[in-house]
Design a protein around this motif. Structure first.
Motif, PDB file in Angstrom:
ATOM      1  N   VAL A 199      -3.609  -6.688 -12.845  1.00 42.33           N
ATOM      2  CA  VAL A 199      -4.821  -6.788 -12.030  1.00 42.33           C
ATOM      3  C   VAL A 199      -5.874  -5.836 -12.586  1.00 42.33           C
ATOM      4  N   VAL A 200      -7.043  -6.373 -12.913  1.00 39.42           N
ATOM      5  CA  VAL A 200      -8.192  -5.568 -13.348  1.00 39.42           C
ATOM      6  C   VAL A 200      -9.245  -5.686 -12.254  1.00 39.42           C
ATOM      7  N   SER A 201      -9.432  -4.599 -11.528  1.00 46.84           N
ATOM      8  CA  SER A 201     -10.292  -4.623 -10.346  1.00 46.84           C
ATOM      9  C   SER A 201     -11.609  -3.921 -10.638  1.00 46.84           C
ATOM     10  N   PHE A 202     -12.713  -4.652 -10.508  1.00 46.08           N
ATOM     11  CA  PHE A 202     -14.057  -4.106 -10.702  1.00 46.08           C
ATOM     12  C   PHE A 202     -14.623  -3.750  -9.324  1.00 46.08           C
ATOM     13  N   ASN A 203     -14.712  -2.449  -9.053  1.00 42.99           N
ATOM     14  CA  ASN A 203     -15.183  -1.985  -7.755  1.00 42.99           C
ATOM     15  C   ASN A 203     -16.575  -1.372  -7.875  1.00 42.99           C
ATOM     16  N   SER A 204     -17.060  -0.859  -6.756  1.00 42.76           N
ATOM     17  CA  SER A 204     -18.405  -0.286  -6.745  1.00 42.76           C
ATOM     18  C   SER A 204     -18.476   1.020  -7.514  1.00 42.76           C
ATOM     19  N   ALA A 205     -17.467   1.884  -7.366  1.00 40.01           N
ATOM     20  CA  ALA A 205     -17.526   3.213  -7.969  1.00 40.01           C
ATOM     21  C   ALA A 205     -16.508   3.411  -9.079  1.00 40.01           C
ATOM     22  N   SER A 206     -15.638   2.446  -9.341  1.00 44.02           N
ATOM     23  CA  SER A 206     -14.618   2.617 -10.373  1.00 44.02           C
ATOM     24  C   SER A 206     -14.100   1.255 -10.799  1.00 44.02           C
ATOM     25  N   THR A 207     -13.292   1.274 -11.838  1.00 42.11           N
ATOM     26  CA  THR A 207     -12.596   0.074 -12.307  1.00 42.11           C
ATOM     27  C   THR A 207     -11.142   0.457 -12.542  1.00 42.11           C
ATOM     28  N   SER A 208     -10.229  -0.292 -11.951  1.00 39.81           N
ATOM     29  CA  SER A 208      -8.813   0.077 -12.009  1.00 39.81           C
ATOM     30  C   SER A 208      -7.992  -1.038 -12.645  1.00 39.81           C
ATOM     31  N   VAL A 209      -6.870  -0.627 -13.234  1.00 35.20           N
ATOM     32  CA  VAL A 209      -5.924  -1.554 -13.873  1.00 35.20           C
ATOM     33  C   VAL A 209      -4.561  -1.305 -13.231  1.00 35.20           C
ATOM     34  N   ILE A 210      -3.999  -2.326 -12.570  1.00 35.32           N
ATOM     35  CA  ILE A 210      -2.740  -2.188 -11.828  1.00 35.32           C
ATOM     36  C   ILE A 210      -1.758  -3.234 -12.326  1.00 35.32           C
ATOM     37  N   PRO A 211      -0.628  -2.833 -12.864  1.00 27.03           N
ATOM     38  CA  PRO A 211       0.398  -3.809 -13.265  1.00 27.03           C
ATOM     39  C   PRO A 211       1.284  -4.184 -12.071  1.00 27.03           C
ATOM     40  N   LEU A 212       1.682  -5.444 -11.970  1.00 26.97           N
ATOM     41  CA  LEU A 212       2.591  -5.923 -10.938  1.00 26.97           C
ATOM     42  C   LEU A 212       3.755  -6.651 -11.599  1.00 26.97           C
ATOM     43  N   LEU A 213       4.962  -6.256 -11.228  1.00 32.25           N
ATOM     44  CA  LEU A 213       6.174  -6.923 -11.684  1.00 32.25           C
ATOM     45  C   LEU A 213       7.026  -7.267 -10.475  1.00 32.25           C
ATOM     46  N   ASN A 214       7.476  -8.504 -10.438  1.00 35.10           N
ATOM     47  CA  ASN A 214       8.298  -8.970  -9.313  1.00 35.10           C
ATOM     48  C   ASN A 214       7.590  -8.772  -7.981  1.00 35.10           C
ATOM     49  N   GLY A 215       6.259  -8.942  -7.969  1.00 40.96           N
ATOM     50  CA  GLY A 215       5.507  -8.849  -6.723  1.00 40.96           C
ATOM     51  C   GLY A 215       5.291  -7.442  -6.223  1.00 40.96           C
ATOM     52  N   LYS A 216       5.522  -6.421  -7.038  1.00 43.59           N
ATOM     53  CA  LYS A 216       5.331  -5.034  -6.614  1.00 43.59           C
ATOM     54  C   LYS A 216       4.354  -4.342  -7.560  1.00 43.59           C
ATOM     55  N   GLY A 217       3.372  -3.652  -6.972  1.00 45.58           N
ATOM     56  CA  GLY A 217       2.433  -2.890  -7.773  1.00 45.58           C
ATOM     57  C   GLY A 217       3.077  -1.634  -8.327  1.00 45.58           C
ATOM     58  N   ILE A 218       3.058  -1.472  -9.657  1.00 42.06           N
ATOM     59  CA  ILE A 218       3.626  -0.278 -10.295  1.00 42.06           C
ATOM     60  C   ILE A 218       2.510   0.770 -10.334  1.00 42.06           C
ATOM     61  N   MET A 219       2.329   1.467  -9.193  1.00 42.07           N
ATOM     62  CA  MET A 219       1.199   2.378  -9.061  1.00 42.07           C
ATOM     63  C   MET A 219       1.323   3.603  -9.959  1.00 42.07           C
ATOM     64  N   SER A 220       2.534   3.952 -10.353  1.00 41.13           N
ATOM     65  CA  SER A 220       2.700   5.104 -11.236  1.00 41.13           C
ATOM     66  C   SER A 220       2.146   4.837 -12.628  1.00 41.13           C
ATOM     67  N   HIS A 221       1.993   3.557 -12.981  1.00 43.17           N
ATOM     68  CA  HIS A 221       1.459   3.195 -14.282  1.00 43.17           C
ATOM     69  C   HIS A 221       0.008   2.711 -14.196  1.00 43.17           C
ATOM     70  N   ALA A 222      -0.559   2.708 -13.010  1.00 46.77           N
ATOM     71  CA  ALA A 222      -1.935   2.234 -12.838  1.00 46.77           C
ATOM     72  C   ALA A 222      -2.920   3.276 -13.382  1.00 46.77           C
ATOM     73  N   LYS A 223      -4.070   2.791 -13.831  1.00 47.36           N
ATOM     74  CA  LYS A 223      -5.118   3.654 -14.374  1.00 47.36           C
ATOM     75  C   LYS A 223      -6.466   3.267 -13.765  1.00 47.36           C
ATOM     76  N   ARG A 224      -7.384   4.240 -13.818  1.00 47.93           N
ATOM     77  CA  ARG A 224      -8.713   4.003 -13.249  1.00 47.93           C
ATOM     78  C   ARG A 224      -9.747   4.720 -14.106  1.00 47.93           C
ATOM     79  N   ILE A 225     -10.901   4.067 -14.331  1.00 46.82           N
ATOM     80  CA  ILE A 225     -12.007   4.703 -15.052  1.00 46.82           C
ATOM     81  C   ILE A 225     -13.175   4.879 -14.080  1.00 46.82           C
TER      82      ILE A 225
END
Length: 733
Positions: free
Chosen positions: A185-211
């Motif tokens: 998931v590449v999410s373009f938000n108002s104040a940031s842009t985040s990249v969240i991987p999902l495997l088996n329907g679960k967000g792997i938040m420990s590997h997520a990044k944000r700029i």
């Protein structure tokens, strides 16, 4: 701008006044505990019951404002702030960047939401699912939970990440089975842009990044570029207007360096531009009758004649005075051989000269000034047909009375002026004869060898053109240096200005007491203005440019290979064509043209900052590098599962060419045989709310929500791990 040119102009839309929308009826949800879905975005607040197909929405901004007529305090929310100009200065949002800090504004926003949903009970007796930012601080969640449980007494509260819920809505299984989709998931938000991987329907938040780059920063970047490009724009450009330009005219470049190389062509740069026409008011021009115009023209003509007479009289007086001064100095120099060295030194000191060299220099300078003045005077008026008579010149002073002496003095001055004009006329005739002789010689040379004559003139044209370019470049360099007050050019200019008030020929004490100002007594004093105005062309440069034009006229008349495209003006316009295409200049008085903003390079430069934040001064990795870093933490098998479904969501993801740009960025960093599929959310703006509503209609909401009893026992920091929140079962707390 050239007349008749077709322009791609878009008029800035007028923002309509907000309409009053009545609250919904609460009867359908009373005592049913229908889940409430709240998407607490930093730009918009979206809220509604889970059974609704679309949410209500409003700008997530609050302002406390006192109405002037009734002196009553008002609490305005969202679009209502635009209706009161005085309320804009008091507006604030619950968010500071990506952090929820202003909980008073959040409480006012929630009050607005519950009122418009028609909830008229003392408490909000509905389970609530609410969004929060990726890696949201625990204290923000704790204060939000305290507000929801203490102020509104909600029965349960669950938090989720909006982009994950948008992914859920677009990949929800049918018929409903456990959610096990994979994706990035590449999410373009108002104040940031985040990249969240999902495997088996679960967000792997420990590997997520944000700029730290989002729509807000992109809007500010575009606004700064516009302000830099148009520093004297007559209308204030607001953030809302810049956001509209970002949404409607900007787009991603698949290959940004290649695009810049292509836009170096002025024609392509002009073809790529989009013009925004801002509102303007044409000045009211008072129309005059023909009689009034004729009177004004006659009055101006009369004033011009009077000024010419005054100027001619002043020039004559100065010329006569200089003639008299020259005669006096010449007679003074003749006395040098007659007097002793001591007497001569005393005479020089009495006349204000330090030595013989100073006297000779003054005579030489005065002769040069007189020569120029005589030539100018001769050019401006014809000589008399008959020489005037001066009968009293030869009469001895002893034979004249007082009136005769005055008349003799006047005739002496008139004769000096007449003789000066005669000398100037003879000099002019001599120069004309020399010029005619040179023209005859040049004509003979041209008739004898046209090719050789043209080659020689071409070389002269190239030399003079180079000199003219050197002056233009020097002027540009000086103008650039003067914008920096610490530069050597600026400091030298200020020093020259300061010296104007420090004339050493008058003692400091005398100047302080109002002594005579001697500035201007010497012609060299006026050179100070050339030092101040360093960009003004000198008389020599003006003569060079005039000679260059003369050479061009000859070449155009006799050399068939020399066309208008080879002239200095044409070459100069070609050099400035790129700058003219980047920011076209409009004629003075063109009010409509002066209120236009031309967007060309900015259309691609602003979106490019998502991939190169350093362009906007942000010390961060770009989106491509972040995605590469996230994928590097997975095995090749897991990486293949992620890139099969790269999912982009959020309002800024609607900027054109995002998907091809992401494909061009990710394809080189993946193995050639690995499939890559990039998709955009069906509705990047509302799919997060719809995904939350989909989830809220399932029984799983009861499992992931924190109840009021759990809050009272464990506090606001109490959370539950689940696949759509910031913490999930695969990540330890």
């Amino acid at each position: 701008m050239s007349e008749g040119e077709t322009l791609n102009i878009t008029r800035l839309p007028f923002q309509p006044l907000p309409s009053v929308v009545p609250p919904d009826s609460y009867d359908a949800h009373r005592s049913k505990q229908t889940p409430l879905v709240i998407d607490n975005g930093s730009t918009n607040l979206r809220f509604g019951f889970a059974t609704s197909s679309t949410p209500r929405t409003g700008l997530n901004v609050v302002a406390k404002y006192k109405e002037r007529r009734t002196n009553k305090p008002l609490l305005l929310f969202g679009e209502g702030i635009e209706a009161e100009s005085g309320a804009k200065a008091q507006a604030k949002t619950p968010w500071e960047g990506d952090v929820l800090l202003n909980f008073d504004a959040l409480e006012n926003a929630l009050d607005y939401a519950f009122i418009h949903l028609g909830i008229d009970t003392p408490t909000v007796d509905h389970p609530v699912i609410m969004t929060e930012r990726l890696s949201s601080p625990l204290h923000s969640r704790a204060l939000t939970s305290e507000l929801m449980f203490e102020q509104y007494a909600v029965p349960s509260l669950a938090y989720c990440v909006d982009s994950v819920m948008s992914f859920y809505h677009n990949n929800i299984p049918s018929p409903p089975i456990p959610f096990t989709s994979d994706g990035l998931v590449v999410s373009f938000n108002s104040a940031s842009t985040s990249v969240i991987p999902l495997l088996n329907g679960k967000g792997i938040m420990s590997h997520a990044k944000r700029i730290p780059w989002g729509a807000t920063q992109a809007t500010e970047f575009l606004l700064k570029l516009v302000q830099l490009k148009y520093p004297t724009f007559p209308t204030r450009v607001t953030t809302a207007q810049t956001s509209w330009m970002l949404q409607n005219f900007c787009e991603f470049a698949i290959d940004y360096p290649a695009l810049l190389r292509e836009l170096k062509d002025p024609l392509k740069l002009r073809a790529s531009e989009r013009i925004v026409q801002f509102p303007f008011i044409l000045p009211v021009i008072e129309e005059k009758t023909e009689e009034e115009l004729a009177r004004i023209a006659e009055r101006k003509k009369e004033q011009g004649r009077k000024l010419q007479e005054i100027a001619a009289k002043s020039r004559m007086e100065k010329l006569v005075q200089k003639e008299s001064d020259l005669q006096h100095l010449l007679s003074l120099r003749e006395r040098r051989e007659e007097e002793s060295k001591k007497d001569w030194a005393a005479t020089l000191q009495e006349e204000g000269f330090e030595n013989d060299a100073a006297l000779d220099g003054a005579i030489k300078k005065l002769e040069s000034n007189l020569k120029r003045a005589r030539k100018k005077e001769a050019d401006g008026e014809d000589m008399e047909d008959e020489p005037p008579s001066f009968p009293l010149i030869d009469v001895p002073d002893a034979d004249l009375d007082e009136d005769g002496l005055k008349e003799k003095k006047k005739q002496r001055l008139l004769r000096a002026g007449y003789e000066a004009r005669e000398r100037a006329r003879k000099e002019k005739e001599r120069e004309r004869e020399e010029r005619e002789a040179e023209e005859r010689k040049e004509e003979e040379e041209r008739d004898r060898d046209l090719a050789g004559w043209a080659t020689k003139l071409r070389k002269e044209h190239d030399v003079r053109s180079l000199q003219s370019y050197s002056f233009s470049e020097r002027k540009s360099i000086v103008l650039t240096a003067l914008t920096d007050r610490k530069s050597a050019a600026s400091q030298a200019r200020m020093k020259s200005i300061a010296n104007l008030a420090a004339d050493e020929r008058v003692p400091k004490k005398r100047r302080k007491n109002g002594g005579e100002d001697m500035f201007g007594a010497d012609d060299a004093d006026w050179q100070i203005y050339r030092k101040i105005n360093t960009t003004a062309p000198s008389s020599d440069e003006e003569d060079d440019y005039a000679n260059l034009q003369t050479v061009e006229q000859k070449l155009l008349a006799y050399d068939p290979t020399f066309t208008a495209e080879h002239t200095h003006a044409s070459l100069s316009s070609q050099r400035s064509a790129l700058m003219q295409a980047f920011r076209p200049e409009y004629a003075e008085g063109d009010v409509e043209g002066k209120t236009r903003i031309h967007l060309n390079v900015e259309r691609w430069r602003v979106p490019e900052a998502w991939f190169q934040p350093s362009m906007a001064g942000v010390d961060s990795a770009g989106l491509g590098e972040v995605i590469q870093t996230v994928l590097a933490r997975f095995t090749d098998t897991e990486k293949g599962r992620l890139v099969k479904n790269v999912f982009v969501t959020g309002g800024p993801s609607q900027i054109p060419n995002l998907l091809p740009r992401l494909n061009a960025t990710l394809r080189p960093i993946l193995p050639p045989e690995m499939p890559l599929d990039i998709v955009r959310a069906a509705d990047p703006v509302l799919d997060a709310w719809r995904g939350m509503a989909d989830f809220a209609r399932t029984d799983e909401l009861k499992r992931v929500g924190v109840t009021k009893a759990e809050y009272e026992e464990w506090g606001g920091e109490r959370i539950k791990r689940w696949w759509g929140g910031n913490w999930n079962a695969s990540v330890p707390i």
